[in-house]
Design a protein around this motif. Structure first.
Motif, PDB file in Angstrom:
ATOM      1  N   GLN B 167       0.838  -1.203   0.000  1.00 50.62           N
ATOM      2  CA  GLN B 167       0.000   0.000   0.000  1.00 50.62           C
ATOM      3  C   GLN B 167       0.871   1.250   0.000  1.00 50.62           C
ATOM      4  O   GLN B 167       0.606   2.208  -0.729  1.00 50.62           O
ATOM      5  N   LYS B 168       1.948   1.214   0.789  1.00 47.54           N
ATOM      6  CA  LYS B 168       2.857   2.367   0.834  1.00 47.54           C
ATOM      7  C   LYS B 168       3.410   2.670  -0.547  1.00 47.54           C
ATOM      8  O   LYS B 168       3.453   3.813  -0.984  1.00 47.54           O
ATOM      9  N   GLN B 169       3.852   1.593  -1.236  1.00 47.26           N
ATOM     10  CA  GLN B 169       4.460   1.817  -2.533  1.00 47.26           C
ATOM     11  C   GLN B 169       3.441   2.348  -3.535  1.00 47.26           C
ATOM     12  O   GLN B 169       3.763   3.183  -4.376  1.00 47.26           O
ATOM     13  N   ARG B 170       2.186   1.887  -3.419  1.00 46.25           N
ATOM     14  CA  ARG B 170       1.158   2.408  -4.325  1.00 46.25           C
ATOM     15  C   ARG B 170       0.863   3.873  -4.027  1.00 46.25           C
ATOM     16  O   ARG B 170       0.653   4.670  -4.940  1.00 46.25           O
ATOM     17  N   VAL B 171       0.891   4.247  -2.732  1.00 44.84           N
ATOM     18  CA  VAL B 171       0.732   5.669  -2.385  1.00 44.84           C
ATOM     19  C   VAL B 171       1.891   6.469  -2.976  1.00 44.84           C
ATOM     20  O   VAL B 171       1.695   7.548  -3.535  1.00 44.84           O
ATOM     21  N   ALA B 172       3.105   5.912  -2.873  1.00 43.47           N
ATOM     22  CA  ALA B 172       4.282   6.618  -3.401  1.00 43.47           C
ATOM     23  C   ALA B 172       4.131   6.860  -4.904  1.00 43.47           C
ATOM     24  O   ALA B 172       4.496   7.925  -5.406  1.00 43.47           O
ATOM     25  N   ILE B 173       3.568   5.877  -5.600  1.00 42.71           N
ATOM     26  CA  ILE B 173       3.363   6.049  -7.045  1.00 42.71           C
ATOM     27  C   ILE B 173       2.319   7.138  -7.292  1.00 42.71           C
ATOM     28  O   ILE B 173       2.512   8.038  -8.110  1.00 42.71           O
ATOM     29  N   ALA B 174       1.214   7.089  -6.537  1.00 39.42           N
ATOM     30  CA  ALA B 174       0.168   8.104  -6.691  1.00 39.42           C
ATOM     31  C   ALA B 174       0.730   9.488  -6.388  1.00 39.42           C
ATOM     32  O   ALA B 174       0.443  10.456  -7.090  1.00 39.42           O
ATOM     33  N   ARG B 175       1.570   9.567  -5.354  1.00 37.87           N
ATOM     34  CA  ARG B 175       2.150  10.861  -4.975  1.00 37.87           C
ATOM     35  C   ARG B 175       2.978  11.436  -6.120  1.00 37.87           C
ATOM     36  O   ARG B 175       2.890  12.629  -6.424  1.00 37.87           O
ATOM     37  N   ALA B 176       3.786  10.568  -6.744  1.00 36.56           N
ATOM     38  CA  ALA B 176       4.601  11.032  -7.864  1.00 36.56           C
ATOM     39  C   ALA B 176       3.717  11.452  -9.038  1.00 36.56           C
ATOM     40  O   ALA B 176       3.968  12.460  -9.700  1.00 36.56           O
ATOM     41  N   LEU B 177       2.639  10.701  -9.276  1.00 39.51           N
ATOM     42  CA  LEU B 177       1.772  11.001 -10.417  1.00 39.51           C
ATOM     43  C   LEU B 177       1.042  12.330 -10.242  1.00 39.51           C
ATOM     44  O   LEU B 177       0.691  12.974 -11.228  1.00 39.51           O
ATOM     45  N   CYS B 178       0.817  12.723  -8.993  1.00 43.17           N
ATOM     46  CA  CYS B 178       0.098  13.971  -8.725  1.00 43.17           C
ATOM     47  C   CYS B 178       0.820  15.182  -9.311  1.00 43.17           C
ATOM     48  O   CYS B 178       0.215  16.214  -9.532  1.00 43.17           O
ATOM     49  N   MET B 179       2.121  15.079  -9.545  1.00 44.75           N
ATOM     50  CA  MET B 179       2.865  16.186 -10.143  1.00 44.75           C
ATOM     51  C   MET B 179       2.789  16.137 -11.660  1.00 44.75           C
ATOM     52  O   MET B 179       3.429  16.928 -12.340  1.00 44.75           O
ATOM     53  N   ARG B 180       2.025  15.186 -12.204  1.00 42.78           N
ATOM     54  CA  ARG B 180       1.905  14.981 -13.649  1.00 42.78           C
ATOM     55  C   ARG B 180       3.274  14.971 -14.324  1.00 42.78           C
ATOM     56  O   ARG B 180       3.586  15.820 -15.172  1.00 42.78           O
ATOM     57  N   PRO B 181       4.127  14.021 -13.935  1.00 46.13           N
ATOM     58  CA  PRO B 181       5.485  13.996 -14.496  1.00 46.13           C
ATOM     59  C   PRO B 181       5.502  13.484 -15.934  1.00 46.13           C
ATOM     60  O   PRO B 181       4.574  12.800 -16.355  1.00 46.13           O
ATOM     61  N   ASP B 182       6.561  13.847 -16.677  1.00 48.00           N
ATOM     62  CA  ASP B 182       6.730  13.324 -18.032  1.00 48.00           C
ATOM     63  C   ASP B 182       7.405  11.967 -17.975  1.00 48.00           C
ATOM     64  O   ASP B 182       7.281  11.161 -18.887  1.00 48.00           O
ATOM     65  N   LEU B 183       8.175  11.765 -16.910  1.00 49.76           N
ATOM     66  CA  LEU B 183       9.005  10.572 -16.810  1.00 49.76           C
ATOM     67  C   LEU B 183       8.910  10.042 -15.383  1.00 49.76           C
ATOM     68  O   LEU B 183       8.886  10.814 -14.434  1.00 49.76           O
ATOM     69  N   MET B 184       8.838   8.729 -15.274  1.00 48.45           N
ATOM     70  CA  MET B 184       8.804   8.136 -13.939  1.00 48.45           C
ATOM     71  C   MET B 184      10.018   7.230 -13.756  1.00 48.45           C
ATOM     72  O   MET B 184      10.303   6.388 -14.615  1.00 48.45           O
TER      73      MET B 184
END
Lengths: 397, 269
Positions: B167-184
């Motif tokens: 769950q933590k790792q999925r939150v971490a992914i969601a957190r990164a996506l919230c910045m609408r990045p071009d690259l992950m």
């Protein structure tokens, strides 16, 4: 009996020994009886309420003696029969067992009466005698101390108030300065910084390091003896007369400034330790999202670091209560100075010092109790009382 | 996890990525990258390009420099020599705005690095509110969308320390996506997880790849590498020993070190 107690909830080690463990009844209570006998053979204080009832006291004394004899017999049975004690000794029978337990309550009650009569009334008598005396009683320590406490109460009170002021205001002011200095101390050159920021950061960091080294490397007593006269000299240099300087730059302010400057250094190290104890991943996580070093620090790392630091920071208040005693060298009228003053009055060092020690102990115990409540409010474990400014710090190099 | 909604924003992002893909301009291009820690040379000349929409997986044994390479891409490590171009801008040579750059590059860590002093939702909204001057409501709406993608809407108000690793790792992914990045960037995202919950994280990453996100993934999950990547890179002792399509690299490895490494891993699976 046992059914009554077995249904009781889980108790502390001592309480369960007293209430649940049968071995207590004879052996443990005989220790209590012995204390009662010792007290009863002490000389009666003036206010003793048992004095008119000599017969009652005598009966009580022999009850205690009887209890000891009973215990000795039980012990003899135990030594003789060992594992077969339960089968052989009359004390192990259900009815006798219960009677013995009730007997133990009587022993407790008698001892309590003796404690009240000899100890509590003894203190009350000493207090009354001390108040009535025209000069300090020389041959009785307790009366002498009570005499001093009463006759010099305003001296001690004035010292006590100053000590509290120094410790409380000093610690609070030092906390804010330490915050500032800790931020300087942990500055790291970041890729995003321009040359000006880099220069500012390295100067700030070196200043914090140097400050901490100098302050923590010298005794607070010497610091007080430098700060007080140095600022006195500075103020005189501005053209003020000695009287004018004395009016504004009192030993109290000199002492307070010393405590603030000293405590700042220690608290800075505690804060730094707390901040550095935060997982570096927290900073990386914040930076990876694009937060600046400052934003990551203030929003993510610091709120977590301060939690680690709370026990150490609050301990600094306790340390300051004690360490403020060295400020009496510059004439700050704290509890230590009051102590010295009273010592001079009576040419006696022991009695005033015992009084001061008791006051310091009360102060630090109250302070650490309050701080413990404060720490638990923040969901952190308080530190035990007793460390000094020489404590080893988390994350110290 | 069952229903992953296909929202408009992602479709749009995908189409932008597609346009870039057609222009054949790499999103990130690495040239001659070197990095040492003290005497230890971790990266010894790396050349690599990542096209928009591409998923590149970096595999290799521990200490081969995979993570360091990844961390050089968003300058968590500063390269000693070489170039990294992101959208045609050299990150190493110029003194670029590191913080602005990182807003465009999301990163997921092995140890999650969720902010322990905040709840799940605040973890997701901190950066958008602070950096994008987004209103709190707007940021929370966006965060809830991404939490829904990773299937954790009901945990929005939960304390992050109480979540499971997956769950933590999925939150971490969601957190990164919230910045609408071009690259992950994913730095061994499943290495700290129990084997039975690795799947839930990989599923989210899989979906992200299908939605057209450009991803660079350092992983030991060979099945994931084979199924999801467009390109697999095998690193050994600070250099890229071999690189190619997953079919090519997994079925017909050329380099002896690759063969040795894969033999060891595929035997375990």
């Amino acid at each position: 009996m046992s059914t009554v107690f077995s249904s009781a909830p889980a108790r502390g080690r001592f309480a369960s020994f007293v209430l649940n463990d049968h071995r207590y009844v004879l052996l443990g209570t005989s220790a209590v009886a012995f204390i009662g006998m010792m007290l009863s053979s002490m000389s009666r204080p003036a206010l003793s309420f048992l004095a008119p009832y000599y017969t009652v006291e005598l009966v009580m004394y022999y009850v205690l003696v009887a209890w000891l004899v009973l215990s000795a017999i039980a012990l003899a049975f135990k030594v003789m029969y060992r594992e077969r004690y339960a089968a052989k000794a009359p004390f192990a029978r259900a009815g006798v067992k219960q009677a013995v337990r009730y007997g133990s309550y009587i022993v407790w009650a008698i001892t309590a009466v003796f404690i009240l009569d000899r100890l509590v009334m003894g203190i009350a008598s000493a207090w009354t005698a001390a108040l009535a005396a025209t000069a300090r009683p020389q041959d009785d320590l307790l009366q002498g101390m009570f005499y001093i406490v009463w006759h010099d109460r305003y001296t001690f009170l004035a010292g006590l108030i100053t000590t509290i002021e120094l410790a409380v205001f000093g610690t609070i002011a030092a906390f804010f300065l330490a915050l500032l200095l800790a931020f300087c101390r942990i500055q790291k050159i970041d890729r995003a910084d321009n040359d000006f920021m880099r220069a500012v950061k390295s100067v700030a960091c070196s200043f914090a390091k140097g400050y901490s080294t100098v302050i923590r490397g010298t005794p607070m007593m010497i610091q007080a003896m430098i700060i007080y006269p140095a600022i006195f000299g500075l103020l005189k240099g501005t053209g003020m007369s000695t009287t004018e300087v004395n009016a504004v730059w009192t030993p109290f302010w000199g002492g307070l400034l010393t405590i603030i400057l000293n405590s700042t250094a220690y608290m800075m190290e505690v804060l730094r330790g707390g901040i550095e104890a935060v997982d570096p991943g927290q900073m990386e996580g914040a930076r990876s999202l694009g937060l600046s070093q400052w934003q990551a620090m203030t929003r993510v790392v610091f709120p977590q670091g301060i939690k680690h630091a709370i026990p150490g920071l609050s301990n600094e208040l306790v340390v300051n209560i004690k360490d403020s005693s060295v400020l009496s060298v510059i004439g700050t009228f704290d509890l230590m100075f009051a102590n010295t003053t009273v010592t001079g009055i009576y040419y006696n060092q022991l009695q005033p010092s015992l009084i001061s020690a008791a006051i310091y102990l009360c102060l630090t115990m109250i302070a650490s109790w309050l701080l413990g409540k404060f720490a638990r409010h923040f969901d952190v474990q308080p530190e035990p009382l007793g460390s000094t400014s020489d404590q080893t710090l988390v994350g110290e190099e | 996890m069952a229903e992953l909604i296909d929202n408009a924003a992602d479709t749009q992002a995908a189409s932008v990525a597609e346009q870039e893909a057609n222009s054949k301009e790499p999103m990130i291009r690495i040239e001659g990258l070197h990095k040492s820690f003290g005497d230890h040379e971790v990266l010894r000349g790396i050349d690599l390009s990542v096209m928009p929409g591409q998923v590149v997986t970096i595999i290799g044994s521990s200490g081969s420099g995979k993570s360091t390479l990844l961390r050089c891409l968003n300058l968590l490590e500063t390269p000693d020599a070489g170039h990294v171009w992101f959208h045609g801008k050299d990150l190493v040579a110029e003194r670029v705005g590191v913080n602005q750059l990182r807003e465009k590059i999301g990163m997921v860590f092995q140890s999650f690095n969720l902010f322990n002093n905040m709840n799940v939702l605040d973890n997701c909204t901190l950066a958008p509110v602070t950096l994008k001057k987004m209103g709190k409501d707007e940021a929370e709406r966006v965060a809830m969308e991404h939490l829904e993608e990773v299937g954790l809407t009901e945990f929005a108000k939960a304390d992050v320390r109480r979540l499971s690793g997956g769950q933590k790792q999925r939150v971490a992914i969601a957190r990164a996506l919230c910045m609408r990045p071009d690259l992950m960037l994913f730095d061994e995202p499943t290495s700290a997880l129990d084997p039975e919950i690795v799947g839930e994280v990989l599923e989210v990453m899989h979906q992200l790849a299908r939605d057209g996100m450009t991803m660079v993934v350092v992983t030991h999950e060979m099945t994931f590498a084979r199924e999801v990547s467009d390109e697999v890179v095998f690193m050994d002792k600070g250099i890229i020993a071999e690189q190619g399509s997953p079919e090519q690299l997994f079925s017909n490895p050329q380099h002896p070190r690759t063969r040795e490494f894969l033999a060891r891993y595929l035997k375990d699976e």
